[in-house]
Design a protein around this motif. Structure first.
Motif, PDB file in Angstrom:
ATOM      1  N   UNK A  76       0.832  -1.179   0.051  1.00 40.35           N
ATOM      2  CA  UNK A  76      -0.029   0.043   0.066  1.00 40.35           C
ATOM      3  C   UNK A  76       0.872   1.338   0.108  1.00 40.35           C
ATOM      4  N   UNK A  77       1.754   1.475   0.813  1.00 35.72           N
ATOM      5  CA  UNK A  77       2.740   2.482   1.084  1.00 35.72           C
ATOM      6  C   UNK A  77       3.721   2.790  -0.196  1.00 35.72           C
ATOM      7  N   UNK A  78       4.318   1.496  -0.520  1.00 30.85           N
ATOM      8  CA  UNK A  78       5.064   1.643  -1.803  1.00 30.85           C
ATOM      9  C   UNK A  78       4.393   2.035  -2.856  1.00 30.85           C
ATOM     10  N   UNK A  99      -5.104  -5.382  -4.079  1.00 31.96           N
ATOM     11  CA  UNK A  99      -6.565  -5.797  -4.244  1.00 31.96           C
ATOM     12  C   UNK A  99      -6.743  -7.462  -4.092  1.00 31.96           C
ATOM     13  N   UNK A 100      -6.017  -8.098  -4.878  1.00 30.98           N
ATOM     14  CA  UNK A 100      -6.053  -9.613  -5.117  1.00 30.98           C
ATOM     15  C   UNK A 100      -5.859 -10.048  -3.601  1.00 30.98           C
ATOM     16  N   UNK A 101      -4.661  -9.722  -2.904  1.00 36.16           N
ATOM     17  CA  UNK A 101      -4.366 -10.242  -1.804  1.00 36.16           C
ATOM     18  C   UNK A 101      -5.380 -10.052  -0.620  1.00 36.16           C
ATOM     19  N   UNK A 102      -5.895  -8.843  -0.714  1.00 31.06           N
ATOM     20  CA  UNK A 102      -6.898  -8.381   0.469  1.00 31.06           C
ATOM     21  C   UNK A 102      -8.309  -9.380   0.010  1.00 31.06           C
ATOM     22  N   UNK A 107      -9.862  -9.249   3.677  1.00 28.81           N
ATOM     23  CA  UNK A 107      -9.801  -7.914   4.417  1.00 28.81           C
ATOM     24  C   UNK A 107     -10.587  -6.771   3.682  1.00 28.81           C
ATOM     25  N   UNK A 108     -11.425  -6.250   4.325  1.00 25.49           N
ATOM     26  CA  UNK A 108     -12.372  -5.223   3.540  1.00 25.49           C
ATOM     27  C   UNK A 108     -11.684  -4.113   3.418  1.00 25.49           C
ATOM     28  N   UNK A 109     -10.914  -3.655   4.868  1.00 25.02           N
ATOM     29  CA  UNK A 109     -10.194  -2.573   4.934  1.00 25.02           C
ATOM     30  C   UNK A 109      -9.050  -2.308   3.729  1.00 25.02           C
ATOM     31  N   UNK A 110      -8.202  -3.559   3.667  1.00 20.25           N
ATOM     32  CA  UNK A 110      -6.927  -3.340   2.684  1.00 20.25           C
ATOM     33  C   UNK A 110      -7.490  -3.273   1.228  1.00 20.25           C
ATOM     34  N   UNK A 111      -8.636  -3.997   1.072  1.00 20.29           N
ATOM     35  CA  UNK A 111      -9.341  -3.818  -0.416  1.00 20.29           C
ATOM     36  C   UNK A 111      -9.536  -2.331  -0.628  1.00 20.29           C
ATOM     37  N   UNK A 112     -10.543  -1.723   0.293  1.00 25.78           N
ATOM     38  CA  UNK A 112     -10.471  -0.235   0.211  1.00 25.78           C
ATOM     39  C   UNK A 112      -9.517   0.485   0.145  1.00 25.78           C
ATOM     40  N   UNK A 113      -8.298   0.230   0.545  1.00 29.22           N
ATOM     41  CA  UNK A 113      -7.012   0.593   0.431  1.00 29.22           C
ATOM     42  C   UNK A 113      -6.501   0.480  -0.912  1.00 29.22           C
ATOM     43  N   UNK A 114      -6.537  -0.717  -1.541  1.00 29.56           N
ATOM     44  CA  UNK A 114      -5.955  -0.959  -2.676  1.00 29.56           C
ATOM     45  C   UNK A 114      -6.864  -0.186  -3.753  1.00 29.56           C
TER      46      UNK A 114
END
Length: 284
Positions: A76-78, A99-102, A107-114
């Motif tokens: 996410x950060x990189x 997104x694929x990993x989330x 993980x709903x949060x990491x998908x939103x981040x992606x």
């Protein structure tokens, strides 16, 4: 610069054996955390090559940990560092991986981040309609988790995308939210860029308010210089120099941009520095 010294200390003190369990306590490996935020700091301060080297090291170390949370955080950060560096092909691959990993981990949060990063990429590559659609849902999803991290980034990109679509009421509303978010979240690292984007929106509008744009560009330059944020300084100088060139102030434009560009010692194949060089050549 002071923040970078702390990241350097974390990396130097980290022991893979002694500190291997910290990733379960803090949900991210400390060395990975230091490397990913170091990459952002290096880019902002004007060291794009060093920043990108940190992103590569961060991802490598994140994969070694075997921790999905550490890896998703690192991606996410990189990915954000790649976006602001203009490395859109890499940013796309990373946002897709996140997104694929989330989705795989539920993980709903990491998908939103992606999805926010995907929308940012679309906004930066002139796919504004798709960007606005994704931003609207992804910002809501991120907010529902309670996070405000990087709100100024995504709100300003959303504002610019709305401006490119001619939706200026929405554009000014979102850029206003971004400016407010800088103050409420204390994400001062992005403050200069928010003001620069506001200036660009002023130039997009039908009345093309050059005076308003110049005021925002001046704020961007002043903020970047106060923070010694050389990359934002360069970007704001490019925007101001382009405006002055259009107004026939070619000497002033060159005198503004040349010393900022001349400060850099690396990253001359990156997007901003190539644009600065091309503009300087034109002005000369």
């Amino acid at each position: 610069m002071e923040g970078l010294l702390h990241y350097d200390q974390v990396i130097a003190l980290y022991d893979p054996v002694e500190h291997r369990l910290l990733k379960t306590l803090f949900f991210i490996d400390p060395r990975v955390a230091a490397l990913i935020y170091q990459s952002l700091g290096l880019w902002v301060l004007g060291y794009p090559e060093a920043a990108l080297a940190s992103t590569e090291q961060a991802l490598s170390k994140a994969r070694e940990t075997g921790s999905p949370a550490s890896l998703m955080h690192a991606i996410a950060i990189t990915c954000l560092t790649q976006l602001i560096s203009g490395n859109y092909t890499i940013a796309k691959a990373q946002s897709d991986e996140l997104i694929g990993l989330a989705e795989e981990k539920g993980s709903v949060y990491w998908k939103a981040v992606g999805m926010l990063r995907r929308a940012g990429l679309l906004a930066l590559t002139e796919k504004s309609l798709d960007a606005v659609s994704i931003f609207t849902s992804a910002i809501a999803a991120a907010r529902s988790s309670g996070t405000t991290l990087f709100s100024p980034v995504w709100l300003s990109h959303l504002a610019r995308a709305c401006g490119e679509l001619g939706q200026f009421d929405d554009a000014w509303s979102y850029i206003g939210e971004a400016i407010t978010a800088v103050e409420t979240t204390k994400e001062k690292w992005y403050e200069a860029e928010v003001h620069r984007i506001a200036g660009e929106i002023a130039l997009m509008s039908p009345e093309r308010d050059a005076a308003k744009a110049e005021t925002y560009f001046e704020r961007a330059l002043a903020t970047a210089r106060t923070q010694q944020a050389k990359s934002w300084d360069l970007r704001a100088a490019i925007s101001m120099a382009r405006l002055w060139r259009e107004q026939g102030k070619r000497d002033e434009a060159r005198e503004l941009l040349a010393p900022v560009y001349g400060w850099f010692t690396e990253g001359f194949d990156t997007l901003d520095l190539k644009q600065a060089k091309a503009l300087l050549d034109e002005l000369t």
